[in-house]
Scaffold this motif. Structure first.
Motif, PDB file in Angstrom:
ATOM      1  N   ASP A  10      48.320  44.036  38.833  1.00 14.44           N
ATOM      2  CA  ASP A  10      49.145  45.037  39.501  1.00 14.44           C
ATOM      3  C   ASP A  10      48.385  46.362  39.507  1.00 14.44           C
ATOM      4  O   ASP A  10      48.417  47.123  38.550  1.00 14.44           O
ATOM      5  CB  ASP A  10      50.489  45.187  38.783  1.00 14.44           C
ATOM      6  CG  ASP A  10      51.390  46.216  39.459  1.00 14.44           C
ATOM      7  OD1 ASP A  10      51.054  46.647  40.586  1.00 14.44           O
ATOM      8  OD2 ASP A  10      52.406  46.598  38.850  1.00 14.44           O
ATOM      9  N   CYS A  13      49.459  50.263  38.665  1.00 18.32           N
ATOM     10  CA  CYS A  13      49.439  50.912  37.346  1.00 18.32           C
ATOM     11  C   CYS A  13      48.282  51.897  37.224  1.00 18.32           C
ATOM     12  O   CYS A  13      48.194  52.625  36.232  1.00 18.32           O
ATOM     13  CB  CYS A  13      49.355  49.869  36.234  1.00 18.32           C
ATOM     14  SG  CYS A  13      47.762  48.996  36.169  1.00 18.32           S
ATOM     15  N   ALA A  64      42.853  48.614  30.396  1.00 17.11           N
ATOM     16  CA  ALA A  64      43.356  48.052  31.652  1.00 17.11           C
ATOM     17  C   ALA A  64      42.654  46.752  32.027  1.00 17.11           C
ATOM     18  O   ALA A  64      43.122  46.023  32.908  1.00 17.11           O
ATOM     19  CB  ALA A  64      43.193  49.070  32.783  1.00 17.11           C
ATOM     20  N   THR A 315      39.977  53.102  35.967  1.00 16.87           N
ATOM     21  CA  THR A 315      40.765  53.072  34.728  1.00 16.87           C
ATOM     22  C   THR A 315      39.950  53.246  33.446  1.00 16.87           C
ATOM     23  O   THR A 315      40.535  53.486  32.388  1.00 16.87           O
ATOM     24  CB  THR A 315      41.528  51.732  34.623  1.00 16.87           C
ATOM     25  OG1 THR A 315      40.595  50.641  34.725  1.00 16.87           O
ATOM     26  CG2 THR A 315      42.567  51.603  35.730  1.00 16.87           C
TER      27      THR A 315
END
Length: 325
Positions: A10, A13, A64, A315
């Motif tokens: 996903d 995020c 992540a 991330t």
């Protein structure tokens, strides 16, 4: 052998993520294999307490997702280990040479290329990290040569790596346009080798590379990932002491006479436009080569590589909370 089990990620995020491609990951199944490969590479190629070791360990603290489970999720289970080792080796080499003067960096690459010759001599080069990396690479290549691989893929992989080490930091020009910078960026990113490694890891047949359309797709993919790295790494790179800055942001600043923030915004639009080009070309390739599952797999692998790498860049602490030296 089949790849590890993957699942969709996903990407919502990660607010900084903007790639048009989907993201998948082969965590958690592949993580033990990846971690063993990383430990072997990092501790073989760096010295205790060194900047390179601290950077390597910090590189893989992204909550992540792991770089290799995101970017190489379709690699077969018996090959992912080697994929991770080659890429981590190149990351450590980049960390080791980026602050060296240009001529010294060229010398370091020449020394490491000795590992790919038939007349290799095991020398430690005065105990320097370059000697450790050279020995590690030679051992890795010897292990690969012992695999049961009747195709020509493995020799081609190593030949491409040798060419990449020769060319990756061999130009000290100051680029003034993005058009002249992008070919250098692909080379400096080792993208031809990455494409070969992606094919090898997925066990894609070597004849796939013979398509001119696929070569064009590879070039677009190389622009996407190279410029994506520039976009996310600029805040870290702008503070590094070096005699050469290799990033698209200052190139765009020079080319268009603009400041950093507009240049970053422009770079983001360039990346998105390159992804749109890739999508359009992919549709054309699939229409012209309908039914070729090898091509379909390779195109998918390149898309997932670009998206997974972009997600990791968006991330990772390395680019968003720069490590203190």
């Amino acid at each position: 052998m089949a790849p590890y089990t993957s699942h969709p990620v996903d990407s919502a995020c990660a607010p900084a993520f903007f790639s048009l491609f989907p993201v998948i990951s082969c965590e958690p199944d592949a993580l033990p294999t990846i971690q063993r490969a990383l430990n072997d590479t990092i501790y073989s190629c760096t010295t205790p307490g060194s900047k390179e070791r601290r950077k390597a360990l910090y590189r893989h603290t992204n909550p992540a997702g792991n770089l290799f489970s995101l970017a190489f999720a379709l690699s077969e289970t018996d090959r992912l280990r080697y994929v991770a080792q080659f890429i981590e080796f190149l990351c450590i080499l980049d960390d080791s040479t980026e602050n060296m003067p240009f001529e010294e960096a060229c010398t370091a690459h020449s020394i490491i290329r000795q590992a790919l010759t038939e007349k290799y001599v095991d020398e430690n080069n005065g105990g320097k990290a370059v000697g450790m990396m050279k020995n590690f690479l030679n051992n890795l290549c010897e292990e690969l040569s012992g695999l049961d691989d009747p195709s020509t893929v493995t020799p081609l992989l190593l030949k491409t790596l040798d060419r990449s080490l020769r060319d990756r930091d061999s130009d000290d020009s100051e680029f003034v346009t993005l058009a002249e910078y992008i070919p250098y960026r692909r080379t400096n990113f080792d993208h031809d080798f990455v494409c070969q490694l992606l094919r090898w890891g997925m066990n894609v047949k070597p004849e796939v590379q013979e398509s001119p359309l696929l070569r064009t797709y590879e070039l677009i993919n190389g622009a996407i990932v190279g410029l994506t790295n520039d976009y996310f790494s600029w805040e870290m790179e702008r503070q590094q002491p070096t005699d050469r800055i290799r990033n698209a942001v200052p190139v765009l600043m020079t080319e268009h006479g603009i400041s950093e923030l507009p240049a970053k915004a422009m770079l983001k639009e360039v990346i998105i436009e390159e992804e749109r080009k890739a999508e359009a070309l992919k549709t054309r390739i699939m229409a012209e080569l309908e039914g070729d599952e090898q091509v379909k797999r390779y195109l998918t692998g390149m898309d997932l590589f670009a998206a997974g790498y972009s997600f990791w860049c968006a991330t990772c602490p390395r680019y968003h909370r720069p490590q203190k030296e």
